[in-house]
Structure formats: structure tokens, C-alpha cells
Design an enzyme around this catalytic site. Structure first.
Site, PDB file in Angstrom:
ATOM      1  N   GLU A 135       0.849  -1.189   0.000  1.00 53.65           N
ATOM      2  CA  GLU A 135       0.000   0.000   0.000  1.00 53.65           C
ATOM      3  C   GLU A 135       0.882   1.235   0.000  1.00 53.65           C
ATOM      4  O   GLU A 135       2.098   1.137   0.226  1.00 53.65           O
ATOM      5  CB  GLU A 135      -0.932  -0.025   1.227  1.00 53.65           C
ATOM      6  CG  GLU A 135      -1.890  -1.206   1.215  1.00 53.65           C
ATOM      7  CD  GLU A 135      -2.877  -1.187   2.381  1.00 53.65           C
ATOM      8  OE1 GLU A 135      -2.797  -0.253   3.218  1.00 53.65           O
ATOM      9  OE2 GLU A 135      -3.717  -2.099   2.443  1.00 53.65           O
ATOM     10  N   ILE A 165       1.203  -2.318  -7.869  1.00 49.76           N
ATOM     11  CA  ILE A 165       0.621  -3.588  -8.298  1.00 49.76           C
ATOM     12  C   ILE A 165       1.006  -3.870  -9.747  1.00 49.76           C
ATOM     13  O   ILE A 165       0.562  -3.187 -10.675  1.00 49.76           O
ATOM     14  CB  ILE A 165      -0.912  -3.564  -8.140  1.00 49.76           C
ATOM     15  CG1 ILE A 165      -1.294  -3.172  -6.709  1.00 49.76           C
ATOM     16  CG2 ILE A 165      -1.491  -4.928  -8.517  1.00 49.76           C
ATOM     17  CD1 ILE A 165      -0.687  -4.029  -5.634  1.00 49.76           C
ATOM     18  N   GLY A 347      30.682   3.700 -24.759  1.00 46.72           N
ATOM     19  CA  GLY A 347      29.674   4.695 -25.114  1.00 46.72           C
ATOM     20  C   GLY A 347      28.437   4.075 -25.721  1.00 46.72           C
ATOM     21  O   GLY A 347      27.308   4.530 -25.478  1.00 46.72           O
ATOM     22  N   GLU A 370       9.103  -7.568  -4.172  1.00 43.60           N
ATOM     23  CA  GLU A 370       8.903  -8.758  -3.335  1.00 43.60           C
ATOM     24  C   GLU A 370       9.864  -8.805  -2.152  1.00 43.60           C
ATOM     25  O   GLU A 370      10.447  -9.834  -1.825  1.00 43.60           O
ATOM     26  CB  GLU A 370       8.976 -10.030  -4.187  1.00 43.60           C
ATOM     27  CG  GLU A 370       7.907 -10.004  -5.267  1.00 43.60           C
ATOM     28  CD  GLU A 370       7.473 -11.355  -5.747  1.00 43.60           C
ATOM     29  OE1 GLU A 370       7.720 -12.354  -5.067  1.00 43.60           O
ATOM     30  OE2 GLU A 370       6.867 -11.394  -6.820  1.00 43.60           O
TER      31      GLU A 370
END
Length: 390
Positions: A135, A165, A347, A370
């Protein structure tokens, strides 16, 4: 320039069926994934058609029971499939890992009735899943999540916001962890939420430095009504279910990391043997030869570590510590190898004309998802020395 096709890894597979499976995966990679990976990542295209093909080919449910449409494959084999897919395109490899993670709760803790009703479509029916634990204010501290599910007769009403998510807004189903009781880990319950549930509203996808083809978004649950028949496990069991899923999911991330690292090494080696300076290939110079040797060693060590953890899991033995070690080591190795691959190309490695800059950007997220690698160190230390004293 388009990605070079991944170079075949000499795999030690346990059965003829597993060898045929890897052959199938490599064929799909060569035809459907690798040729368009760079272009589609640059355009931010989510390859839903590839996931549909993988489902049709039986590759979205490999570690699950064939009774419900799975592939009956050990984790030792499934993870090597993930590595092959991630080497071609991390959006695909990680997407399969997330889908498997989202099926774990139902496959491991659902009733036979729930499994019979939902798993066949989830494992082989073309559906794609997502996992909703984090969250905005609770990432590493997942036990403090605030999304609530309140009982209303035979239903639950879910309100809150989930963040970060993978497949947010495009998934067909979400495994959602929500608070149904007391504060802390004992008040969390798992639910299976349809992707088209009324009141479920995805936000605009995040603008990320890598994996642009994989949508990552917040999900807003505005009074989403879920029948109790979609509750997975017992009330208050959700956090234990989540931790169980993450142990397996960390092995998936480890395998994906080694896939990205292998792709970077292949690219660096191809460039170093073909690029000439001072009249000879740059691979002749000791500084680069030693760098390539170190890259290859990290990859082989990471692969051995994730496979050893997978074999413990397949044998039904504890593997949480080894999963954390594999996730930690393999993702750190991927970051190191991809950074060195950019250096080998000089480069050119810093331009979008070659894929190693994309591999480097993609490797970074694997150290975060995770469970950050700092969390992995905490997990390992707890196994070694016990819980922290307060």
C-alpha cells in the site's frame, strides 16, 4: 537495434518432459518475444497476446496441480522456464512470476470447491492475475496495511488503496490482502477479487525507469463487494498466506534476475569478441577478459543458489532462508553484471541502440520488488540469530 536472441544455457533438467518444455519455451522466445522486445518496451506496450499464448501452451500454471489445469512441474523446472523468459524480456518473465504468485493463495489454502471453480481458468484459461499486498504507506512493513474488509451479511465490503501492483488495471483477478480484525498480522485476511468488480478502479500506471511494458499501478477499492465464498483461508490467516507466497515468489524474482544477467553477458560477450581496437578484438585485453569472467561466475553462482533453494522446496523441506539468500544474491548479481555490460560496450552501452542500458534499468527493480534486499538481509539474519531483541 533489436535484442539478440538469448544464447541457450546448458541446463541440467530432471526429465525428458522438462527438456521438451524448455525447447518449447525457447521456440516461443525466438518467434514471439525476443524479436519485438526492445521495440515494445520502448513503446510501453503490454504484451497481453504473449501471455495468452503462454496460457494456451500450458506455461502459466507450471508449478501447480494438473487436477486444476496446472503443469505438475517441480519448482526446479518452473524457475528455469522463468529464467528463459526473462532473458528474452523481463516484462514477460516477471509477469509469469507475478501470475504464479497470485495463484498461490487459492492453490495452497482454498477449499476444493473454490479451487475447482476458479483454478482451471486461472492456470490455463487465459486469465492473468495480480497480487495486492503493498500500500502507499506500507511496503516493507506489510503487516501495517490499512485496506479494510468489513463483513456485511454474506459479503465483505473492501475499501482502501493498494500500491505498486504489477498488472494493475489489466489483470483478470487480484489476490487481495485486507484487514478484517485487529491491528498487526493477525487481523489480515485474503480474498480473490475479480478484475471487473464494481468499485475497483485502477489509477494511471506509474512512470518507471524500466519495465515500461509492464503496467504498475495503484488500485482503489471503493466499497468493492466480495462474497464470502471468495475469502481464501480462515479470517486472520491472510498474513501467513502472504508470507508463504512470498517465499516462493522470491525464487521467481531470483530466476528472472539471472535471466536478465545472462542476457547482458551474452550481449557483452558478442560485442567484445566482434569489436576491434588496436588491431584486435577487445575481448583479447585482460581487463575485459577478467570482467567477463567475473560476470559469468556471478551468474553461475546465482543460478546454483536459486536451484538449490528450489530443490528444497520440491522436497517439502524449509526453504525460506535459502529463498531470501537467492533473491538477495541473484538480484545484486544482476545489477552488477548489467552495469559491467554497459561498461564493456563503452559509449554504445549508454545508448538505446543496444539493449544493455535497458537491462541495467530493469535489474534495479529486482532489488526492490517482493521484499527489498535490505528486508532479505533481515530475514536471513533472523534465521541465523533469532528475532531482534527489543
Amino acid at each position: 537495434m533489436p535484442d539478440r536472441a538469448p544464447q541457450p544455457v546448458d541446463r541440467q533438467l530432471p526429465t525428458e518432459e522438462a527438456r521438451d518444455l524448455i525447447t518449447l519455451v525457447r521456440d516461443i522466445v525466438q518467434r514471439e518475444i525476443a524479436p519485438r522486445a526492445a521495440e515494445e518496451e520502448d513503446a510501453g506496450h503490454f504484451p497481453r497476446e504473449v501471455f495468452s499464448l503462454l496460457s494456451e501452451s500450458g506455461l502459466l500454471g507450471l508449478p501447480y496441480d494438473s487436477e486444476f489445469g496446472g503443469g505438475d512441474q517441480p519448482y526446479e523446472v518452473y524457475l528455469q522456464v522463468l529464467e528463459e523468459l526473462a532473458a528474452a524480456r523481463l516484462t514477460v518473465g516477471l509477469g509469469v512470476s507475478v501470475h504464479s504468485l497470485s495463484c498461490h493463495a487459492l492453490a495452497g489454502y482454498g477449499t476444493k470447491e473454490q479451487q475447482g471453480e476458479h483454478l482451471p481458468a486461472m492456470l490455463g484459461g487465459g486469465l492473468l492475475g495480480a497480487y495486492c499486498l503493498s500500500e502507499p504507506a506500507s511496503g516493507s512493513d506489510a503487516a501495517s496495511l490499512r485496506t479494510k474488509a468489513v463483513r456485511d451479511g454474506d459479503d465483505w465490503v473492501v475499501t482502501g488503496t493498494k500500491a505498486w501492483i504489477t498488472h494493475g488495471g489489466v489483470a483478470d483477478f487480484y489476490t487481495v490482502l485486507a484487514r478484517t480484525g485487529v491491528e498487526g498480522p493477525r487481523g489480515i485476511t485474503a480474498f480473490l477479487v475479480p478484475g471487473d468488480a464494481p468499485g475497483l478502479n485502477p489509477a494511471v500506471p506509474e512512470k518507471k525507469m524500466g519495465m515500461k511494458g509492464s503496467p504498475t499501478a495503484q488500485l482503489h477499492f471503493d466499497g468493492v463487494r466480495i462474497p464470502d465464498s471468495r475469502r481464501i483461508g480462515e479470517e486472520g490467516q491472510g498474513f501467513a498466506i502472504a508470507l508463504s507466497a512470498l517465499d516462493s515468489g522470491r525464487l521467481g524474482i531470483a530466476a528472472c534476475a539471472i535471466g536478465v544477467a545472462q542476457a547482458a553477458l551474452d550481449e557483452a560477450l558478442g560485442y567484445a569478441t566482434g569489436r576491434k581496437q588496436f588491431g584486435r578484438p577487445i575481448a583479447d585485453f585482460q581487463g575485459l577478459r577478467f570482467m567477463l569472467a567475473d560476470m559469468a561466475t556471478r551468474i553461475e553462482a546465482g543460478r546454483a543458489l536459486y536451484l538449490a533453494a528450489a530443490r528444497l522446496r520440491d522436497a517439502g523441506r524449509p526453504f525460506s532462508r535459502q529463498a531470501a539468500m537467492a533473491k538477495l544474491f541473484c538480484t545484486d548479481a544482476a545489477m552488477s553484471v548489467t552495469t559491467d555490460a554497459v561498461q564493456v560496450l563503452g559509449g554504445y552501452g549508454y545508448t538505446q541502440d543496444f539493449p544493455v542500458e535497458r537491462f541495467m534499468r530493469e535489474a534495479k527493480v529486482l532489488q526492490i520488488v517482493e521484499g527489498t534486499n535490505q528486508i532479505q538481509r533481515m530475514v536471513i539474519a533472523r534465521h541465523l540469530a533469532g528475532p531482534e531483541t527489543r
